[in-house]
Write a protein that holds these residues in place. Sequence first.
Motif, PDB file in Angstrom:
ATOM      1  N   ASP A   1      31.443  34.150  43.714  1.00  8.92           N
ATOM      2  CA  ASP A   1      30.657  35.072  42.883  1.00  8.92           C
ATOM      3  C   ASP A   1      31.293  36.453  42.809  1.00  8.92           C
ATOM      4  O   ASP A   1      31.331  37.077  41.747  1.00  8.92           O
ATOM      5  CB  ASP A   1      29.230  35.179  43.419  1.00  8.92           C
ATOM      6  CG  ASP A   1      28.409  33.925  43.126  1.00  8.92           C
ATOM      7  OD1 ASP A   1      28.829  33.147  42.251  1.00  8.92           O
ATOM      8  OD2 ASP A   1      27.355  33.730  43.775  1.00  8.92           O
ATOM      9  N   ILE A   2      31.796  36.955  43.944  1.00  8.70           N
ATOM     10  CA  ILE A   2      32.378  38.303  43.906  1.00  8.70           C
ATOM     11  C   ILE A   2      33.712  38.301  43.156  1.00  8.70           C
ATOM     12  O   ILE A   2      34.059  39.286  42.504  1.00  8.70           O
ATOM     13  CB  ILE A   2      32.559  38.885  45.340  1.00  8.70           C
ATOM     14  CG1 ILE A   2      33.546  38.058  46.161  1.00  8.70           C
ATOM     15  CG2 ILE A   2      31.224  39.007  46.047  1.00  8.70           C
ATOM     16  CD1 ILE A   2      33.867  38.683  47.518  1.00  8.70           C
ATOM     17  N   LEU A   3      34.418  37.176  43.194  1.00  7.64           N
ATOM     18  CA  LEU A   3      35.655  37.067  42.410  1.00  7.64           C
ATOM     19  C   LEU A   3      35.333  37.035  40.918  1.00  7.64           C
ATOM     20  O   LEU A   3      35.994  37.706  40.113  1.00  7.64           O
ATOM     21  CB  LEU A   3      36.426  35.807  42.802  1.00  7.64           C
ATOM     22  CG  LEU A   3      37.080  35.799  44.195  1.00  7.64           C
ATOM     23  CD1 LEU A   3      37.663  34.421  44.510  1.00  7.64           C
ATOM     24  CD2 LEU A   3      38.165  36.855  44.296  1.00  7.64           C
ATOM     25  N   ARG A   4      34.304  36.267  40.573  1.00  8.76           N
ATOM     26  CA  ARG A   4      33.896  36.188  39.164  1.00  8.76           C
ATOM     27  C   ARG A   4      33.432  37.558  38.665  1.00  8.76           C
ATOM     28  O   ARG A   4      33.758  37.967  37.538  1.00  8.76           O
ATOM     29  CB  ARG A   4      32.772  35.165  39.003  1.00  8.76           C
ATOM     30  CG  ARG A   4      32.341  34.950  37.556  1.00  8.76           C
ATOM     31  CD  ARG A   4      31.202  33.969  37.452  1.00  8.76           C
ATOM     32  NE  ARG A   4      31.607  32.606  37.749  1.00  8.76           N
ATOM     33  CZ  ARG A   4      31.316  31.964  38.878  1.00  8.76           C
ATOM     34  NH1 ARG A   4      30.626  32.568  39.824  1.00  8.76           N
ATOM     35  NH2 ARG A   4      31.716  30.730  39.066  1.00  8.76           N
ATOM     36  N   GLY A   5      32.698  38.279  39.511  1.00  9.98           N
ATOM     37  CA  GLY A   5      32.219  39.601  39.128  1.00  9.98           C
ATOM     38  C   GLY A   5      33.358  40.591  38.912  1.00  9.98           C
ATOM     39  O   GLY A   5      33.334  41.383  37.960  1.00  9.98           O
ATOM     40  N   ALA A   6      34.359  40.548  39.770  1.00 15.67           N
ATOM     41  CA  ALA A   6      35.489  41.475  39.645  1.00 15.67           C
ATOM     42  C   ALA A   6      36.275  41.210  38.364  1.00 15.67           C
ATOM     43  O   ALA A   6      36.668  42.143  37.653  1.00 15.67           O
ATOM     44  CB  ALA A   6      36.398  41.350  40.859  1.00 15.67           C
ATOM     45  N   VAL A   7      36.495  39.931  38.048  1.00 15.47           N
ATOM     46  CA  VAL A   7      37.228  39.580  36.829  1.00 15.47           C
ATOM     47  C   VAL A   7      36.436  40.020  35.591  1.00 15.47           C
ATOM     48  O   VAL A   7      37.016  40.514  34.610  1.00 15.47           O
ATOM     49  CB  VAL A   7      37.509  38.064  36.780  1.00 15.47           C
ATOM     50  CG1 VAL A   7      38.097  37.667  35.434  1.00 15.47           C
ATOM     51  CG2 VAL A   7      38.468  37.675  37.897  1.00 15.47           C
ATOM     52  N   THR A   8      35.112  39.871  35.651  1.00 17.64           N
ATOM     53  CA  THR A   8      34.275  40.281  34.521  1.00 17.64           C
ATOM     54  C   THR A   8      34.316  41.791  34.317  1.00 17.64           C
ATOM     55  O   THR A   8      34.313  42.276  33.177  1.00 17.64           O
ATOM     56  CB  THR A   8      32.822  39.828  34.743  1.00 17.64           C
ATOM     57  OG1 THR A   8      32.795  38.411  34.937  1.00 17.64           O
ATOM     58  CG2 THR A   8      31.943  40.190  33.557  1.00 17.64           C
TER      59      THR A   8
ATOM     60  N   LEU B   1      40.651  44.272  41.584  1.00 23.99           N
ATOM     61  CA  LEU B   1      40.897  42.828  41.717  1.00 23.99           C
ATOM     62  C   LEU B   1      41.477  42.485  43.089  1.00 23.99           C
ATOM     63  O   LEU B   1      41.032  41.535  43.741  1.00 23.99           O
ATOM     64  CB  LEU B   1      41.847  42.367  40.613  1.00 23.99           C
ATOM     65  CG  LEU B   1      41.315  42.435  39.173  1.00 23.99           C
ATOM     66  CD1 LEU B   1      42.416  42.060  38.187  1.00 23.99           C
ATOM     67  CD2 LEU B   1      40.113  41.520  38.991  1.00 23.99           C
ATOM     68  N   ASN B   2      42.463  43.255  43.521  1.00 24.63           N
ATOM     69  CA  ASN B   2      43.115  42.971  44.807  1.00 24.63           C
ATOM     70  C   ASN B   2      42.167  43.176  45.986  1.00 24.63           C
ATOM     71  O   ASN B   2      42.179  42.398  46.944  1.00 24.63           O
ATOM     72  CB  ASN B   2      44.350  43.861  44.975  1.00 24.63           C
ATOM     73  CG  ASN B   2      45.474  43.470  44.029  1.00 24.63           C
ATOM     74  OD1 ASN B   2      45.656  42.300  43.724  1.00 24.63           O
ATOM     75  ND2 ASN B   2      46.230  44.451  43.542  1.00 24.63           N
ATOM     76  N   LYS B   3      41.349  44.216  45.898  1.00 18.03           N
ATOM     77  CA  LYS B   3      40.386  44.478  46.981  1.00 18.03           C
ATOM     78  C   LYS B   3      39.361  43.357  47.064  1.00 18.03           C
ATOM     79  O   LYS B   3      38.988  42.914  48.157  1.00 18.03           O
ATOM     80  CB  LYS B   3      39.694  45.817  46.740  1.00 18.03           C
ATOM     81  CG  LYS B   3      38.693  46.192  47.824  1.00 18.03           C
ATOM     82  CD  LYS B   3      38.026  47.528  47.534  1.00 18.03           C
ATOM     83  CE  LYS B   3      36.990  47.861  48.612  1.00 18.03           C
ATOM     84  NZ  LYS B   3      36.283  49.136  48.315  1.00 18.03           N
ATOM     85  N   THR B   4      38.912  42.873  45.910  1.00 20.00           N
ATOM     86  CA  THR B   4      37.930  41.783  45.890  1.00 20.00           C
ATOM     87  C   THR B   4      38.530  40.496  46.444  1.00 20.00           C
ATOM     88  O   THR B   4      37.854  39.735  47.143  1.00 20.00           O
ATOM     89  CB  THR B   4      37.422  41.557  44.461  1.00 20.00           C
ATOM     90  OG1 THR B   4      36.921  42.783  43.930  1.00 20.00           O
ATOM     91  CG2 THR B   4      36.309  40.525  44.444  1.00 20.00           C
ATOM     92  N   CYS B   5      39.800  40.247  46.132  1.00 20.06           N
ATOM     93  CA  CYS B   5      40.481  39.059  46.683  1.00 20.06           C
ATOM     94  C   CYS B   5      40.518  39.116  48.205  1.00 20.06           C
ATOM     95  O   CYS B   5      40.304  38.094  48.876  1.00 20.06           O
ATOM     96  CB  CYS B   5      41.900  38.963  46.127  1.00 20.06           C
ATOM     97  SG  CYS B   5      41.983  38.403  44.413  1.00 20.06           S
ATOM     98  N   LYS B   6      40.780  40.286  48.745  1.00 16.44           N
ATOM     99  CA  LYS B   6      40.813  40.439  50.206  1.00 16.44           C
ATOM    100  C   LYS B   6      39.430  40.164  50.806  1.00 16.44           C
ATOM    101  O   LYS B   6      39.305  39.499  51.839  1.00 16.44           O
ATOM    102  CB  LYS B   6      41.287  41.838  50.581  1.00 16.44           C
ATOM    103  CG  LYS B   6      41.433  42.045  52.089  1.00 16.44           C
ATOM    104  CD  LYS B   6      41.921  43.432  52.417  1.00 16.44           C
ATOM    105  CE  LYS B   6      42.129  43.596  53.933  1.00 16.44           C
ATOM    106  NZ  LYS B   6      40.948  43.216  54.718  1.00 16.44           N
ATOM    107  N   GLU B   7      38.378  40.666  50.160  1.00 18.08           N
ATOM    108  CA  GLU B   7      37.022  40.437  50.644  1.00 18.08           C
ATOM    109  C   GLU B   7      36.683  38.946  50.615  1.00 18.08           C
ATOM    110  O   GLU B   7      36.060  38.419  51.551  1.00 18.08           O
ATOM    111  CB  GLU B   7      36.029  41.221  49.794  1.00 18.08           C
ATOM    112  CG  GLU B   7      36.123  42.738  49.960  1.00 18.08           C
ATOM    113  CD  GLU B   7      35.188  43.481  49.026  1.00 18.08           C
ATOM    114  OE1 GLU B   7      34.448  42.804  48.264  1.00 18.08           O
ATOM    115  OE2 GLU B   7      35.193  44.727  49.033  1.00 18.08           O
ATOM    116  N   ALA B   8      37.080  38.275  49.538  1.00 15.06           N
ATOM    117  CA  ALA B   8      36.798  36.839  49.419  1.00 15.06           C
ATOM    118  C   ALA B   8      37.542  36.044  50.489  1.00 15.06           C
ATOM    119  O   ALA B   8      36.996  35.114  51.088  1.00 15.06           O
ATOM    120  CB  ALA B   8      37.178  36.352  48.024  1.00 15.06           C
TER     121      ALA B   8
END
Length: 290
Positions: A144-151, A112-119
């Motif tokens: 989309d990448i945030l939604r994917g990570a949460v899923t 989750l944290n890595k995806t937040c940084k990418e976003a």
Amino acid sequence: MVKLVIKKGDEAQFLYETTVDTSVDDALSEVCAIYNGRLKVQRLCAEIEDLAQHGITLPPNMQGLTDEQVTELKLRDEWAEKCVPQGGVRQNEDKVGRRNGQAPTQQMADVLNKTCKEAKDLISKKKVQSNDPVVLKTVTEALDILRGAVTIVYPMGLPPHDNIKMEFENNEDLSGTQASLDVIDEQNASLWFSGKEMQRGRPLKDFVGRNEKTKVIAKLQKKGQGCPSREPVVSEEEQKQMMAYYYKKQEEMKKLDKDAEDAYLDSDWADTQALKRNFHGLKDIKWGPR
């Protein structure tokens, strides 16, 4: 393609690219969508980082209550059993009392944290310096990448009252928050260039010229706030360089002044032994070779 550095206040937000033939209405519509989309990404990242730290949001009637109060009122979070993170639970109490403290494992939290940084990197203000424009597709990709990570971490989904779920479904309620003041409605927005408001119903070329290779600064703000402040004559970086230069010159002048103050010590009138040598006939003695 003309480039507009979109500013809110004195801070550059993102670089917008279009043509000079684009109408102000279309440009303003897209600029507002990108601006508000970036705010949504930032809000989501803040919530998802809390999700990684403390788990899902408690029901509204349980938020802020102590364990004793929950027991006394006989309240139960039915979503805690349904919305279990992938890989198990890591207990980490939320001292604020908004989340249930059943955080995902460290491995899932890192996702989750890595995806937040990418976003955040996709919509970063630093892209203005690298001359990299931000488009609606960029904002959509970040969402989309945030939604994917949460899923991935929560395959069973999140509770309907969780801010993250409401943000993804565009049902967020921002009333009474600072975020509501930051969002700019397209119908209540205006773009300013060179101290003049870009009037709707006219093309951008009426304000920025016909040169497609132009790069200008445009300020976005709500209507009724008057003319935004003008750009400073020198940039912040130039100001720093000027201050460093004048500080260096000031230090050099101080050194020269100090040297000038000490220069009199080499003068005859400043010699405290001159009178004594004169009485002893030792004045102006020149030493020659032996």
